[in-house]
Design an enzyme around this catalytic site. Structure first.
Site, short mmCIF file in Angstrom:
data_model
loop_
_atom_site.label_atom_id
_atom_site.label_comp_id
_atom_site.label_asym_id
_atom_site.label_seq_id
_atom_site.Cartn_x
_atom_site.Cartn_y
_atom_site.Cartn_z
CB SER A 63 -3.63 7.90 -4.02
OG SER A 63 -4.95 8.21 -4.42
CE LYS A 66 -6.64 7.29 -1.33
NZ LYS A 66 -7.00 6.81 -2.67
CB SER A 118 -5.84 3.73 -4.30
OG SER A 118 -5.39 5.04 -4.06
CE LYS A 225 -2.54 4.22 -1.92
NZ LYS A 225 -2.64 4.27 -3.41
#
Length: 367
Positions: A63, A66, A118, A225
């Site tokens: 993820s 992203k 997320s 993140k």
């Protein structure tokens, strides 16, 4: 000698830099060991790599993909626009904001939900809105990766799910991406938000950031993140700032990533200090020049240096006699060029007093 007038100016004295006394404290470098397959620590302004471990290896990244999705949403979208959630977006597997088909949500809230929670459904909704489709958005991701210089990356989706073997990146490339994305104030604000209320969502949810360093585990963290899939393992990106210097850490497949990031940040902040090497100002006429001929440095240059490196800096300037080539100032660290900048030439009828350059002009050699 002066008649040749291909003046090469070499600064042999490094007192041009005013070092705060606190920056002269000696810190012993200590060995670093992380739990990651690959890791990197860079300084966010210059991009200097302060530590790396297998940093260019192509790997699944989960993820942290992203970050690219959010970056493109900010760059190419209007965050105040309302986005209609498609049936395809609403049924995206994995972590979710639980968006419903036909629902309308602001692009801003989608980006917050993307980075803080997320949301994979949010990623698809953003891709469809900004790119027209997930496939076209993936093309946009790859175009941006190429522009930034991400040489070991390829994107096929906006969320990082393990749908194929053609979606990958490296810790170095993701650090480059984060460095680029953080230049935008809107992205930086969302990236570092601890919690957000999705006002455009009905009923309005309250989203807390999943990144533990951002929510209090590391006081200097400014954003980040998280990521995880079974095939990629734990992936993590974090930014942190102390004493005017911002660092970025990326780890891929790290079982102890929170502590890995803290360790790397502490290493960086203790051993490197953001140093102003060039300041915007006007250089007075050099020997052989017209007394009204001035050159201007327009951009500042800062660079992270260790205490030892502070004594290894030199600055060289080259001015051609016929002015066909723009004059250049180059900064060298231990004979390696780390920065080049063109000077702007101007003629002044009433020259003003010289600035910072005059403080060490007597230390310059000409040949």
């Amino acid at each position: 000698m002066v008649k040749r007038l291909k003046l090469t100016v070499k600064i042999l004295f490094v007192l041009l830099i005013s070092f705060p006394s606190a920056h002269l404290v000696s810190f012993a470098a200590y060995p670093i060991s992380t739990s990651a397959d690959q890791a990197i620590l860079i300084e966010a302004e210059s991009g200097r790599v302060l530590y790396e471990q297998n940093a260019h290896q192509e790997q699944k990244i989960a993820s942290i993909t992203k970050i690219m999705t959010a970056h493109l949403a900010v760059q190419h979208g209007n965050l105040d626009e309302m986005v209609k959630i498609s049936p395809e977006a609403s049924v995206t597997e994995g972590s979710s904001l639980y968006l419903k088909a036909g629902q309308k949500v602001s692009l801003r809230d989608l980006v917050y939900g993307l980075l803080l929670r997320s949301g994979n459904d949010s990623a698809v909704a953003i891709a469809e809105h900004v790119g027209g489709s997930v496939e076209k958005f993936s093309d946009l991701m790859n175009e941006e990766a190429k522009r930034i210089g991400m040489k070991n990356s390829h994107f096929t989706n906006p969320h990082g799910l393990d749908l194929d073997n053609e979606h990958y990146s490296s810790s170095f490339d993701m650090a480059l991406l984060t460095k680029e994305a953080l230049k935008d104030k809107q992205f930086a604000k969302i990236f570092g938000t601890k919690s957000h209320k999705g006002e455009s969502v009905d009923p309005a949810p309250f989203w807390s950031n999943k990144h533990r360093l951002v929510t209090g585990m590391y006081p200097h963290a400014t954003g980040g993140k998280t990521g995880y899939t079974k095939l990629a393992g734990r992936t993590l990106v974090t930014s942190a700032k102390r004493d005017g210097m911002t660092l970025i850490v990326v780890t891929i497949r790290a079982s102890n990533d929170w502590n890995d990031h803290i360790q790397l940040f502490e290493y960086g902040f203790k051993n490197y200090h953001q140093t102003t090497i060039l300041s915007p100002d006007t250089i007075p006429p050099l020997p052989g020049q017209n007394e009204n001929e001035f050159y201007t440095l327009t951009d500042p240059f800062r660079y992270p240096l260790t205490e030892k490196e502070q004594g290894l800096l030199t600055i060289e300037g080259k001015i051609s006699h016929n002015h066909k080539k723009p004059p250049i100032v180059a900064v060298k660290l231990d004979d390696k060029v780390i920065h080049k900048q063109e000077l702007i030439r101007e003629l002044r009828k009433d020259p003003s007093s010289p600035g910072w350059f005059s403080r060490f002009i007597e230390k310059v050699s000409f040949w």
